[in-house]
Design an enzyme around this catalytic site. Structure first.
Site, mmCIF file in Angstrom:
data_model
loop_
_atom_site.group_PDB
_atom_site.id
_atom_site.type_symbol
_atom_site.label_atom_id
_atom_site.label_comp_id
_atom_site.label_asym_id
_atom_site.label_seq_id
_atom_site.Cartn_x
_atom_site.Cartn_y
_atom_site.Cartn_z
ATOM 1 C CB CYS A 96 14.281 39.567 17.284
ATOM 2 S SG CYS A 96 15.609 38.616 16.506
ATOM 3 C CG HIS A 197 16.195 40.024 21.603
ATOM 4 N ND1 HIS A 197 14.958 39.451 21.621
ATOM 5 C CD2 HIS A 197 16.817 39.530 20.509
ATOM 6 C CE1 HIS A 197 14.848 38.629 20.579
ATOM 7 N NE2 HIS A 197 15.948 38.675 19.887
HETATM 8 N N1 GLN Z 1 14.308 33.077 14.257
HETATM 9 C C1 GLN Z 1 14.714 34.378 13.814
HETATM 10 C C2 GLN Z 1 16.154 34.438 13.308
HETATM 11 O O1 GLN Z 1 16.993 33.688 13.742
HETATM 12 C C3 GLN Z 1 14.507 35.370 14.950
HETATM 13 C C4 GLN Z 1 15.351 35.087 16.173
HETATM 14 C C5 GLN Z 1 15.011 35.946 17.352
HETATM 15 O O2 GLN Z 1 13.881 36.363 17.551
HETATM 16 N N2 GLN Z 1 16.016 36.163 18.184
HETATM 17 O O3 GLN Z 1 16.447 35.269 12.479
#
Ligand code: GLN
Length: 244
Positions: A96, A197
């Site tokens: 992510c 995730h």
């Molecule tokens: N901040 C990033 C987004 O919202 C990644 C979020 C995350 O790692 N869940 O795209």
């Protein structure tokens, strides 16, 4: 016995939402159950990286503000070492926010946060809804038959692949890179990025084994089988949650 597997967690305190650290625990357990040595270290803000000291580098997900801090540090203190590590065959796995930082850039409003550029992808934070939910993708690695990865995604960023960039997989259910292309993640030689995730590896131990084998330079079939009844149930339940 091959090994040890030396893993370096990048920014484990800042880039670790959705208990991404569970991914590291799975790698450690599956090595240890097989008698494969495992060494874990971490590298945080301001710390140098030794490109020769690890077979696998891991960076988890993060909030935008933490990502900004890490992105700057990645460029200033770790970029060259990560490229050198990948060039000598070390694996780099980003989840992510970590995936976004392995690309060329993450654009938030008018600000473009540069990434390390190991993957030919660019991410733009969209004003539209966050892409949230259970997700399943189909992945074909090496000459293996297709496998399913199941997990959970929650990202505001939309990621576009460059012209020659291979995705990690094809979306079966969920949003993936941008909610439109049907593609998820990115894979370049030894660098892998994904929005899954979940945590990813507890729900997909076949993928944990693929990473372990690849990092150690052996075939996954050479790894001793483990009693995976509970892990298989976990995988099935993650697939059911995604509707696959
Ligand atoms: N901040 C990033 C987004 O919202 C990644 C979020 C995350 O790692 N869940 O795209």
């Amino acid at each position: 016995m091959p090994g040890p597997l030396r893993v370096c967690a990048l920014y484990p305190d800042l880039m670790n939402i959705y208990a991404d650290r569970g991914n590291l625990t799975v790698l450690e357990r599956r090595c240890s159950w097989r008698g494969i040595g495992f060494q874990m270290s971490s590298s945080g803000l301001g710390e140098q990286l030794d490109p020769d000291a690890h077979e696998l580098f891991y960076i988890g997900g993060g909030q935008d503000r933490d990502q900004r801090l890490c992105a700057q540090d990645l460029i200033e203190t770790k970029r060259a070492a990560l490229h050198a590590a990948a060039a000598r065959g070390a694996l780099v796995l980003g989840v992510c926010g970590g995936y976004q930082l392995l690309g060329h850039s993450y654009t938030l409003d008018t600000e473009e946060i540069p990434g390390v550029g190991l993957l030919d992808v660019r991410t733009v934070r969209d004003d539209g809804p966050r892409l949230i939910g259970n997700i399943a993708i189909e992945v074909t690695l090496d000459a293996q038959r297709p496998h399913v990865l199941a997990g959970f995604e929650n990202h505001g960023g939309r990621t576009q692949l460059g012209p020659g960039q291979r995705p990690l997989g094809r979306v079966l259910k969920g949003h993936g890179n941008d909610g439109r292309s049907g593609l998820e993640g990115a894979l370049s030689a030894n660098t892998i990025g994904t929005y899954l995730h979940g945590p990813l590896l507890p729900k997909n131990v076949w993928f944990a084994d693929w990473l372990i084998a690849r990092a150690l330079g052996i075939d996954p079939a050479e790894l001793a089988p483990l009693q995976d009844a509970i892990e298989r149930q976990t995988h099935e339940s993650a697939r059911r949650a995604a509707g696959v």
